[in-house]
Design a protein around this motif. Structure first.
Motif, PDB file in Angstrom:
ATOM      1  N   THR A 155      -7.956   2.160   5.989  1.00  0.00           N
ATOM      2  CA  THR A 155      -9.256   2.133   6.687  1.00  0.00           C
ATOM      3  C   THR A 155      -9.118   1.543   8.087  1.00  0.00           C
ATOM      4  OG1 THR A 155      -9.741  -0.023   5.703  1.00  0.00           O
ATOM      5  CG2 THR A 155     -10.595   1.937   4.562  1.00  0.00           C
TER       6      THR A 155
ATOM      7  N   ARG B 114     -14.869 -16.354  13.244  1.00  0.00           N
ATOM      8  CA  ARG B 114     -15.947 -15.781  12.427  1.00  0.00           C
ATOM      9  C   ARG B 114     -16.670 -16.864  11.650  1.00  0.00           C
ATOM     10  NH1 ARG B 114     -14.688 -10.916   8.275  1.00  0.00           N
ATOM     11  NH2 ARG B 114     -16.427 -11.116   6.851  1.00  0.00           N
TER      12      ARG B 114
ATOM     13  N   ASN C  67     -19.483 -15.681   5.912  1.00  0.00           N
ATOM     14  CA  ASN C  67     -19.299 -14.244   5.784  1.00  0.00           C
ATOM     15  C   ASN C  67     -18.075 -13.982   4.903  1.00  0.00           C
ATOM     16  OD1 ASN C  67     -19.245 -11.521   6.112  1.00  0.00           O
ATOM     17  ND2 ASN C  67     -19.020 -11.543   8.337  1.00  0.00           N
ATOM     18  N   PRO C  68     -18.292 -13.604   3.628  1.00  0.00           N
ATOM     19  CA  PRO C  68     -17.191 -13.589   2.659  1.00  0.00           C
ATOM     20  C   PRO C  68     -16.120 -12.541   2.940  1.00  0.00           C
ATOM     21  CG  PRO C  68     -19.186 -12.642   1.726  1.00  0.00           C
ATOM     22  CD  PRO C  68     -19.572 -13.186   3.059  1.00  0.00           C
TER      23      PRO C  68
ATOM     24  N   ILE D 123     -12.876  -9.841   1.739  1.00  0.00           N
ATOM     25  CA  ILE D 123     -12.521  -8.881   0.689  1.00  0.00           C
ATOM     26  C   ILE D 123     -11.145  -9.251   0.135  1.00  0.00           C
ATOM     27  CG2 ILE D 123     -11.947  -6.469   0.209  1.00  0.00           C
ATOM     28  CD1 ILE D 123     -14.032  -5.658   2.315  1.00  0.00           C
TER      29      ILE D 123
ATOM     30  N   HIS E 168      -7.810  -8.198  -1.730  1.00  0.00           N
ATOM     31  CA  HIS E 168      -7.033  -6.972  -1.923  1.00  0.00           C
ATOM     32  C   HIS E 168      -5.999  -7.154  -3.027  1.00  0.00           C
ATOM     33  CE1 HIS E 168      -8.825  -6.592   2.025  1.00  0.00           C
ATOM     34  NE2 HIS E 168      -8.509  -5.308   2.062  1.00  0.00           N
TER      35      HIS E 168
ATOM     36  N   THR F 256     -20.055 -14.038  -6.514  1.00  0.00           N
ATOM     37  CA  THR F 256     -19.466 -12.706  -6.655  1.00  0.00           C
ATOM     38  C   THR F 256     -18.277 -12.600  -5.711  1.00  0.00           C
ATOM     39  OG1 THR F 256     -20.956 -11.879  -4.954  1.00  0.00           O
ATOM     40  CG2 THR F 256     -21.668 -11.612  -7.235  1.00  0.00           C
TER      41      THR F 256
ATOM     42  N   ARG G  77     -10.785  -4.911  -3.475  1.00  0.00           N
ATOM     43  CA  ARG G  77     -10.365  -3.568  -3.076  1.00  0.00           C
ATOM     44  C   ARG G  77      -8.894  -3.378  -3.365  1.00  0.00           C
ATOM     45  NH1 ARG G  77      -9.029   0.254   1.091  1.00  0.00           N
ATOM     46  NH2 ARG G  77      -8.457  -0.919   2.968  1.00  0.00           N
TER      47      ARG G  77
ATOM     48  N   PRO H  98     -10.178  -9.783   5.989  1.00  0.00           N
ATOM     49  CA  PRO H  98     -11.208  -9.105   6.770  1.00  0.00           C
ATOM     50  C   PRO H  98     -10.520  -8.175   7.745  1.00  0.00           C
ATOM     51  CG  PRO H  98     -10.768 -11.246   7.740  1.00  0.00           C
ATOM     52  CD  PRO H  98      -9.837 -11.103   6.544  1.00  0.00           C
ATOM     53  N   SER H  99     -11.288  -7.394   8.483  1.00  0.00           N
ATOM     54  CA  SER H  99     -10.685  -6.583   9.537  1.00  0.00           C
ATOM     55  C   SER H  99     -10.041  -7.536  10.553  1.00  0.00           C
ATOM     56  CB  SER H  99     -11.756  -5.710  10.189  1.00  0.00           C
ATOM     57  OG  SER H  99     -12.897  -6.484  10.523  1.00  0.00           O
TER      58      SER H  99
ATOM     59  N   SER I  55     -13.951   0.149   4.571  1.00  0.00           N
ATOM     60  CA  SER I  55     -14.218   0.689   3.238  1.00  0.00           C
ATOM     61  C   SER I  55     -15.716   0.707   2.887  1.00  0.00           C
ATOM     62  CB  SER I  55     -13.489  -0.161   2.193  1.00  0.00           C
ATOM     63  OG  SER I  55     -13.965  -1.498   2.229  1.00  0.00           O
TER      64      SER I  55
ATOM     65  N   ILE J  67     -18.584  -0.354   0.610  1.00  0.00           N
ATOM     66  CA  ILE J  67     -18.782  -1.494  -0.299  1.00  0.00           C
ATOM     67  C   ILE J  67     -19.879  -1.145  -1.294  1.00  0.00           C
ATOM     68  CG2 ILE J  67     -19.389  -3.934  -0.502  1.00  0.00           C
ATOM     69  CD1 ILE J  67     -18.446  -4.364   2.333  1.00  0.00           C
TER      70      ILE J  67
ATOM     71  N   ARG K  94     -22.356  -1.107   2.302  1.00  0.00           N
ATOM     72  CA  ARG K  94     -21.823  -0.662   3.597  1.00  0.00           C
ATOM     73  C   ARG K  94     -21.255   0.737   3.395  1.00  0.00           C
ATOM     74  NH1 ARG K  94     -16.833  -3.917   6.257  1.00  0.00           N
ATOM     75  NH2 ARG K  94     -15.690  -2.912   4.557  1.00  0.00           N
TER      76      ARG K  94
ATOM     77  N   ARG L 100     -27.568  -7.714   1.468  1.00  0.00           N
ATOM     78  CA  ARG L 100     -26.792  -8.203   0.323  1.00  0.00           C
ATOM     79  C   ARG L 100     -25.329  -8.415   0.684  1.00  0.00           C
ATOM     80  NH1 ARG L 100     -29.322  -4.647  -4.495  1.00  0.00           N
ATOM     81  NH2 ARG L 100     -27.458  -5.297  -5.636  1.00  0.00           N
ATOM     82  N   ALA L 101     -24.831  -7.726   1.709  1.00  0.00           N
ATOM     83  CA  ALA L 101     -23.497  -8.046   2.240  1.00  0.00           C
ATOM     84  C   ALA L 101     -23.740  -8.921   3.460  1.00  0.00           C
ATOM     85  CB  ALA L 101     -22.750  -6.786   2.636  1.00  0.00           C
TER      86      ALA L 101
ATOM     87  N   GLY M  23     -22.151  -9.977   5.849  1.00  0.00           N
ATOM     88  CA  GLY M  23     -21.580  -9.529   7.126  1.00  0.00           C
ATOM     89  C   GLY M  23     -22.428  -8.490   7.834  1.00  0.00           C
TER      90      GLY M  23
HETATM   91  O1  TXA Z   1     -11.782  -1.503   4.888  1.00  0.00           O
HETATM   92  C1  TXA Z   1     -12.041  -2.684   4.739  1.00  0.00           C
HETATM   93  O2  TXA Z   1     -12.876  -3.084   3.887  1.00  0.00           O
HETATM   94  C2  TXA Z   1     -11.296  -3.705   5.610  1.00  0.00           C
HETATM   95  C3  TXA Z   1      -9.813  -3.645   5.231  1.00  0.00           C
HETATM   96  C4  TXA Z   1      -8.990  -4.686   5.920  1.00  0.00           C
HETATM   97  O3  TXA Z   1      -9.679  -3.718   3.846  1.00  0.00           O
HETATM   98  N1  TXA Z   1     -11.841  -5.006   5.475  1.00  0.00           N
HETATM   99  C5  TXA Z   1     -13.070  -5.351   5.986  1.00  0.00           C
HETATM  100  O4  TXA Z   1     -13.399  -6.679   5.826  1.00  0.00           O
HETATM  101  O5  TXA Z   1     -13.786  -4.567   6.561  1.00  0.00           O
HETATM  102  P1  TXA Z   1     -14.565  -7.408   6.636  1.00  0.00           P
HETATM  103  O6  TXA Z   1     -14.381  -8.844   6.324  1.00  0.00           O
HETATM  104  O7  TXA Z   1     -14.525  -7.025   8.057  1.00  0.00           O
HETATM  105  O8  TXA Z   1     -15.885  -6.941   5.957  1.00  0.00           O
HETATM  106  C6  TXA Z   1     -16.215  -7.432   4.674  1.00  0.00           C
HETATM  107  C7  TXA Z   1     -17.656  -7.154   4.334  1.00  0.00           C
HETATM  108  C8  TXA Z   1     -18.612  -8.086   5.040  1.00  0.00           C
HETATM  109  O9  TXA Z   1     -19.747  -7.350   5.479  1.00  0.00           O
HETATM  110  C9  TXA Z   1     -18.981  -9.061   3.923  1.00  0.00           C
HETATM  111  O10 TXA Z   1     -20.240  -9.631   4.104  1.00  0.00           O
HETATM  112  C10 TXA Z   1     -18.924  -8.173   2.687  1.00  0.00           C
HETATM  113  O11 TXA Z   1     -17.812  -7.367   2.919  1.00  0.00           O
HETATM  114  N2  TXA Z   1     -18.692  -8.946   1.457  1.00  0.00           N
HETATM  115  C11 TXA Z   1     -17.583  -9.635   1.103  1.00  0.00           C
HETATM  116  N3  TXA Z   1     -17.752 -10.280  -0.064  1.00  0.00           N
HETATM  117  C12 TXA Z   1     -18.995  -9.973  -0.488  1.00  0.00           C
HETATM  118  C13 TXA Z   1     -19.772 -10.332  -1.641  1.00  0.00           C
HETATM  119  N4  TXA Z   1     -19.296 -11.117  -2.602  1.00  0.00           N
HETATM  120  N5  TXA Z   1     -21.032  -9.838  -1.729  1.00  0.00           N
HETATM  121  C14 TXA Z   1     -21.530  -9.027  -0.761  1.00  0.00           C
HETATM  122  N6  TXA Z   1     -20.835  -8.652   0.344  1.00  0.00           N
HETATM  123  C15 TXA Z   1     -19.603  -9.126   0.479  1.00  0.00           C
END
Ligand code: TXA
Ligand code: MG
Length: 365
Positions: A52, A75, A79-80, A82, A84, A134, A138, A159-160, A198, A200, A212, A245-246, A248
């Motif tokens: 991604t 950051r 903001n939680p 992901i 892997h 939660t 991924r 995260p990204s 990705s 979500i 997302r 709910r996300a 971020g």
């Molecule tokens: O494609 C992707 O998902 C990339 C690659 C690196 O895997 N990662 C990514 O991570 O985009 P990031 O941190 O940029 O975005 C993560 C999103 C954020 O919007 C965050 O709020 C949401 O995932 N998120 C993480 N844990 C969560 C949870 N327990 N409940 C709801 N949303 C969550």
């Protein structure tokens, strides 16, 4: 900090330890993976390609590593991240429950560009999940990502790999720009395939909710599960008092430095508007960027015009979007005028990112 940067051909991650294609840091891919695994186990950070976008990885079970990730990105720590994994066997240790809908989604779309929200076990520190009960999990399909997770022997929070507020990185050069000197290592696997983060999907309630949009589209999920809803934050701006709910999704992500305005409507009328505003802007001494498609690129005789791909092939638009936004940053444009794209299928994710980049500034013509 000196950042080790190693070129990693994808084939090298697949062929394993025998491969001897060398990188500029003087390491073979196998040595680089071993080193990266060591760094992750000892609490350091490694950026790596996924299918991604590039991720900024740290040990998901180590709260200090999570703190370092937030610091390197600049950051907010609510903001939680992901988490892997490389093999399904790792999941039981991380989550307390796998509902049937999650099983079906995993079977259909893992490894791949999909993240599931599930109930977490206490082994995952609060720092990784921003205090939520939660966790986002991924299993990426990129062979370098999978090889790195296996080399580390721990799940990787990532995260990204962009500085907060910048478009997500889709090439190693973007990661180097944002992260060099801030993290221990960068694995350069060339440009990523998809180019948008990705999909979500929250699986903690009765029915699935897309938090997302991404490459795994609403249509694909509905085809599998019958129905799926979209969280409001993925289709429009949040209203006063509303919380996505996300977590971020509340931030104005993917923001280019210049103000971006999106134009929606019939393509001739859109082109006419953009041409007019471009002419006005140029007369006022501004640098104007125009974001168009292959089919409509030639409608714009003035301004700095970039096509992000073909409307006939949405995957080309997804692939180039963030790179072109970064290019406009580098070119120091004052304003970006952008055409709109269809929101069918993958288009939903494309328009979600574009609308966010525009801060929901949309002109209907
Ligand atoms: O494609 C992707 O998902 C990339 C690659 C690196 O895997 N990662 C990514 O991570 O985009 P990031 O941190 O940029 O975005 C993560 C999103 C954020 O919007 C965050 O709020 C949401 O995932 N998120 C993480 N844990 C969560 C949870 N327990 N409940 C709801 N949303 C969550
Ligand atoms: Mg991000």
């Amino acid at each position: 900090m000196d950042t080790i940067i190693v070129t990693m051909p994808r084939e090298a991650a697949q062929t394993g330890p025998q491969s001897d294609a060398g990188g500029p840091a003087g390491m073979t891919p196998a040595e680089a993976l071993e080193k990266a695994g060591e760094i992750l186990r000892s609490g350091g950070l490694v950026a790596f390609p996924t299918e991604t976008v590039y991720g900024l990885g740290g040990n998901a079970l180590d709260k200090e590593a999570a703190r370092k990730i937030y610091a390197a990105k600049g950051r907010p720590s609510d903001n939680p991240l992901i988490v892997h994994i490389a093999d399904l066997g790792e999941l039981d240790e991380l989550v307390s429950e796998i509902p049937p809908m999650a099983e079906r989604l995993m079977e259909a779309f893992w490894p791949g560009p999909m993240t599931l929200i599930l109930r977490k076990k206490s082994i995952i520190p609060d720092e990784t999940t921003g205090g939520l009960d939660t966790v986002a999990v991924r299993m990426p399909s990129d062979p370098i990502a999978a090889a790195l997770i296996r080399a580390a022997g721990v799940p990787i929070a990532a995260p990204s790999a962009n500085r907060s507020g910048r478009p997500s990185p889709t090439r190693a050069g973007h990661v180097i720009e944002d992260m060099r000197g801030r993290i221990e290592m960068i694995l350069d696997g060339g440009p990523v395939g998809i180019g948008l983060e990705s999909t979500i999907i929250d699986c903690t309630e009765e029915s699935p909710v897309i938090l997302r949009p991404g490459y795994i589209s609403r249509e694909m999920v509905a085809g599998l599960l019958g129905s799926v809803s979209l969280d409001a934050a993925s289709t429009g701006p949040m209203k006063e008092g509303e919380r996505p709910r996300a977590p971020g999704m509340k931030y104005r992500h993917y923001a280019p430095k210049a103000a971006l305005t999106l134009f929606e409507g019939e393509s001739g009328a859109v082109a006419e508007q953009i041409r007019m505003r471009t002419a006005d802007g140029l007369r006022a001494g501004k640098r104007i960027g125009i974001l168009a498609a292959d089919e409509t690129f030639s409608n714009y005789p003035e301004g700095i015009v970039r096509s992000i791909g073909s409307r006939e092939r949405a995957e080309t638009v997804a692939h180039n979007l963030f790179a072109v936004l970064r290019e406009f940053d580098d070119l120091d444009v004052d304003v970006i005028y952008s055409e709109s794209f269809s929101s069918e299928g993958l288009g939903q994710a494309i328009m979600n990112r574009l609308m966010k980049a525009a801060g929901y500034q949309i002109v209907h013509v």
